[in-house]
Design a protein around this motif. Sequence first.
Motif, PDB file in Angstrom:
ATOM      1  N   THR A 160       0.877  -1.172   0.124  1.00 20.72           N
ATOM      2  CA  THR A 160       0.408   0.043  -0.212  1.00 20.72           C
ATOM      3  C   THR A 160       0.627   1.277   0.029  1.00 20.72           C
ATOM      4  O   THR A 160       0.220   2.072  -0.853  1.00 20.72           O
ATOM      5  CB  THR A 160      -1.254  -0.203   1.167  1.00 20.72           C
ATOM      6  N   VAL A 161       1.767   1.228   1.309  1.00 16.13           N
ATOM      7  CA  VAL A 161       2.899   2.345   0.985  1.00 16.13           C
ATOM      8  C   VAL A 161       3.487   2.877  -0.414  1.00 16.13           C
ATOM      9  O   VAL A 161       3.616   3.912  -0.855  1.00 16.13           O
ATOM     10  CB  VAL A 161       4.044   2.679   1.873  1.00 16.13           C
ATOM     11  N   SER A 162       3.498   1.513  -0.662  1.00 16.63           N
ATOM     12  CA  SER A 162       4.688   1.295  -2.798  1.00 16.63           C
ATOM     13  C   SER A 162       3.192   2.693  -3.311  1.00 16.63           C
ATOM     14  O   SER A 162       3.683   3.424  -4.208  1.00 16.63           O
ATOM     15  CB  SER A 162       4.909   0.425  -3.208  1.00 16.63           C
ATOM     16  N   GLN A 167       2.254   7.359  -6.149  1.00 19.96           N
ATOM     17  CA  GLN A 167       0.995   8.419  -6.380  1.00 19.96           C
ATOM     18  C   GLN A 167       0.832   9.761  -5.973  1.00 19.96           C
ATOM     19  O   GLN A 167       0.957  10.891  -6.470  1.00 19.96           O
ATOM     20  CB  GLN A 167      -1.032   8.184  -5.681  1.00 19.96           C
ATOM     21  N   LEU A 168       1.675  10.068  -4.553  1.00 17.58           N
ATOM     22  CA  LEU A 168       2.345  11.464  -4.715  1.00 17.58           C
ATOM     23  C   LEU A 168       3.266  11.744  -5.269  1.00 17.58           C
ATOM     24  O   LEU A 168       3.013  13.161  -5.820  1.00 17.58           O
ATOM     25  CB  LEU A 168       2.933  11.341  -2.964  1.00 17.58           C
ATOM     26  N   ARG A 181      15.586   5.155  -3.594  1.00 17.06           N
ATOM     27  CA  ARG A 181      15.806   6.446  -3.900  1.00 17.06           C
ATOM     28  C   ARG A 181      14.597   6.577  -3.203  1.00 17.06           C
ATOM     29  O   ARG A 181      14.694   8.401  -2.722  1.00 17.06           O
ATOM     30  CB  ARG A 181      16.232   6.446  -5.038  1.00 17.06           C
ATOM     31  N   TRP A 182      13.707   6.540  -2.694  1.00 23.64           N
ATOM     32  CA  TRP A 182      12.845   7.234  -1.536  1.00 23.64           C
ATOM     33  C   TRP A 182      12.673   8.165  -0.945  1.00 23.64           C
ATOM     34  O   TRP A 182      12.723   8.698  -0.800  1.00 23.64           O
ATOM     35  CB  TRP A 182      11.425   6.580  -1.829  1.00 23.64           C
ATOM     36  N   PRO A 183      13.511   7.317   0.228  1.00 20.83           N
ATOM     37  CA  PRO A 183      13.802   8.388   1.554  1.00 20.83           C
ATOM     38  C   PRO A 183      14.752   9.678   1.611  1.00 20.83           C
ATOM     39  O   PRO A 183      14.557  11.064   1.806  1.00 20.83           O
ATOM     40  CB  PRO A 183      14.581   7.274   2.520  1.00 20.83           C
ATOM     41  N   ALA A 184      15.651   9.222   0.263  1.00 19.43           N
ATOM     42  CA  ALA A 184      16.519  10.511   0.441  1.00 19.43           C
ATOM     43  C   ALA A 184      15.753  11.844  -0.998  1.00 19.43           C
ATOM     44  O   ALA A 184      15.928  12.928  -0.487  1.00 19.43           O
ATOM     45  CB  ALA A 184      17.749  10.173  -0.080  1.00 19.43           C
ATOM     46  N   ASP A 185      15.085  10.850  -1.756  1.00 17.73           N
ATOM     47  CA  ASP A 185      14.817  11.613  -2.720  1.00 17.73           C
ATOM     48  C   ASP A 185      13.467  13.171  -1.518  1.00 17.73           C
ATOM     49  O   ASP A 185      13.166  14.159  -1.759  1.00 17.73           O
ATOM     50  CB  ASP A 185      13.685  11.466  -3.888  1.00 17.73           C
ATOM     51  N   LEU A 186      12.397  12.496  -1.219  1.00 21.00           N
ATOM     52  CA  LEU A 186      11.761  12.997  -0.174  1.00 21.00           C
ATOM     53  C   LEU A 186      12.142  13.887   0.873  1.00 21.00           C
ATOM     54  O   LEU A 186      11.891  14.507   0.741  1.00 21.00           O
ATOM     55  CB  LEU A 186      11.165  12.193   0.412  1.00 21.00           C
ATOM     56  N   ALA A 187      13.578  13.927   1.278  1.00 19.48           N
ATOM     57  CA  ALA A 187      13.842  14.202   2.666  1.00 19.48           C
ATOM     58  C   ALA A 187      14.003  16.272   1.759  1.00 19.48           C
ATOM     59  O   ALA A 187      14.320  16.473   2.069  1.00 19.48           O
ATOM     60  CB  ALA A 187      15.444  13.451   3.145  1.00 19.48           C
ATOM     61  N   GLY A 188      14.826  15.915   0.393  1.00 21.15           N
ATOM     62  CA  GLY A 188      15.317  17.066  -0.398  1.00 21.15           C
ATOM     63  C   GLY A 188      14.096  17.732  -0.943  1.00 21.15           C
ATOM     64  O   GLY A 188      13.714  19.084  -1.338  1.00 21.15           O
ATOM     65  N   ARG A 189      12.419  16.793  -1.214  1.00 24.25           N
ATOM     66  CA  ARG A 189      11.246  17.195  -1.916  1.00 24.25           C
ATOM     67  C   ARG A 189      10.428  18.133  -0.346  1.00 24.25           C
ATOM     68  O   ARG A 189       9.865  19.145  -0.240  1.00 24.25           O
ATOM     69  CB  ARG A 189      11.091  16.566  -2.618  1.00 24.25           C
ATOM     70  N   ALA A 212       1.015   4.607  11.243  1.00 23.06           N
ATOM     71  CA  ALA A 212       1.966   5.371   9.818  1.00 23.06           C
ATOM     72  C   ALA A 212       1.433   5.517   8.491  1.00 23.06           C
ATOM     73  O   ALA A 212       1.121   6.732   7.871  1.00 23.06           O
ATOM     74  CB  ALA A 212       3.185   4.822  10.722  1.00 23.06           C
ATOM     75  N   LEU A 213       0.489   4.188   7.967  1.00 21.36           N
ATOM     76  CA  LEU A 213       0.622   4.215   6.861  1.00 21.36           C
ATOM     77  C   LEU A 213      -0.809   5.510   6.438  1.00 21.36           C
ATOM     78  O   LEU A 213      -0.472   5.403   5.684  1.00 21.36           O
ATOM     79  CB  LEU A 213      -0.252   2.506   6.532  1.00 21.36           C
ATOM     80  N   GLU A 214      -1.677   5.147   7.676  1.00 23.74           N
ATOM     81  CA  GLU A 214      -3.146   5.812   7.397  1.00 23.74           C
ATOM     82  C   GLU A 214      -2.374   6.833   7.504  1.00 23.74           C
ATOM     83  O   GLU A 214      -3.604   8.105   6.563  1.00 23.74           O
ATOM     84  CB  GLU A 214      -3.699   4.990   8.951  1.00 23.74           C
ATOM     85  N   THR A 215      -1.394   7.297   8.218  1.00 23.61           N
ATOM     86  CA  THR A 215      -1.969   9.093   7.817  1.00 23.61           C
ATOM     87  C   THR A 215      -1.472   9.414   6.770  1.00 23.61           C
ATOM     88  O   THR A 215      -1.261  10.860   5.961  1.00 23.61           O
ATOM     89  CB  THR A 215      -0.372   9.550   9.444  1.00 23.61           C
TER      90      THR A 215
END
Length: 237
Positions: A160-162, A167-168, A181-189, A212-215
Motif C-alpha cells: 500500500t505504501v508503494s 501517487q504522491l 531512492r525514495w527516502p533521500a529524494d523525499l527528504a529533499g522535496r 503510520a500508513l493511514e497518516t
Amino acid sequence: MKAQRSAHQSRLEAALPVALARVAATPGVYAALWCGSAALGEATPHSDLDFHALVTGEHRWRSNFTVDGVPVEVFHNPVRQVRAMFAEEDAATVTMFAQGRAVLPHPELDALMAEAHALYAAGPKPRPLTEAQRFNLIEEVMDGRGVLDEPVHALVALSTVSSAVDQLYAVNGWWEVKHERWPADLAGRSPELAQGLNAVLVATDARSRQAALETLVTRLTGDLAYRDGGSEPEAVT
C-alpha cells in the motif's frame, strides 16, 4: 566508506572501454549514452553499467552481457522512439538522458540530451488523484486493517505504501525515482513526507505500522471515508 565506494566506481569504469566497444560494434548503433549510478559516480557493490544506444531502423530492444564480471545492460532505441517516451513523460528515459554522459557522441544524441535537460528541469505535469485511485488506496488501507493481527500485515502495508508514494509523486509533479531512492529524494522535496514514509518502514509492530500508513495515505485522500463513484462505461469487444 569513501575509499570503498571509489573502488566500486573504479571497477565499473575499468570495464567501460570494453563494454562500450561491444555496444558500438552492435549493428545499427551510431550513438551511446552512459547512464545510471556509475555514470553519476555513485557506484555501489551491486551497480552495473547502463547504456542507452541510438540505432537506425524501426526496431527497439534490450541486451545484457558481462565484462570481467561487471553486468552491462543496454537499451537500444531509434530516435523517434526516445522522443515518444519523452512525450509520454517516461521518467526513467527522461532521467537517463538528462543525467547521462555521451560516450559515443552524435548530434542527434546531443539534441536528445538537451531536450531531456529541459524536460527534467520543468518536471512532469501534476496528475491529480482520481476517484478510482482514491477508492483503491482506501481499499488497500482497509485490507491492512483486516490482517492487522497476522504476519502478512507487513507485506500488505508495504504494498500500500508503494502505491501511495507513487501517487504522491504523480500528484506533486515530481519525476519518479527508484524505490530505494525514495527516502533521500523525499527528504529533499518534503521532509514531512520523508518522515511519514520512514515511520511506516521502521515500525516495529503492526499497529504502529498501520497508523503510520493511514497518516501517509490520508495526505492524498483527505480522509478514509468511502464516496460514491465509478468508471465511465466502456464498449466491450
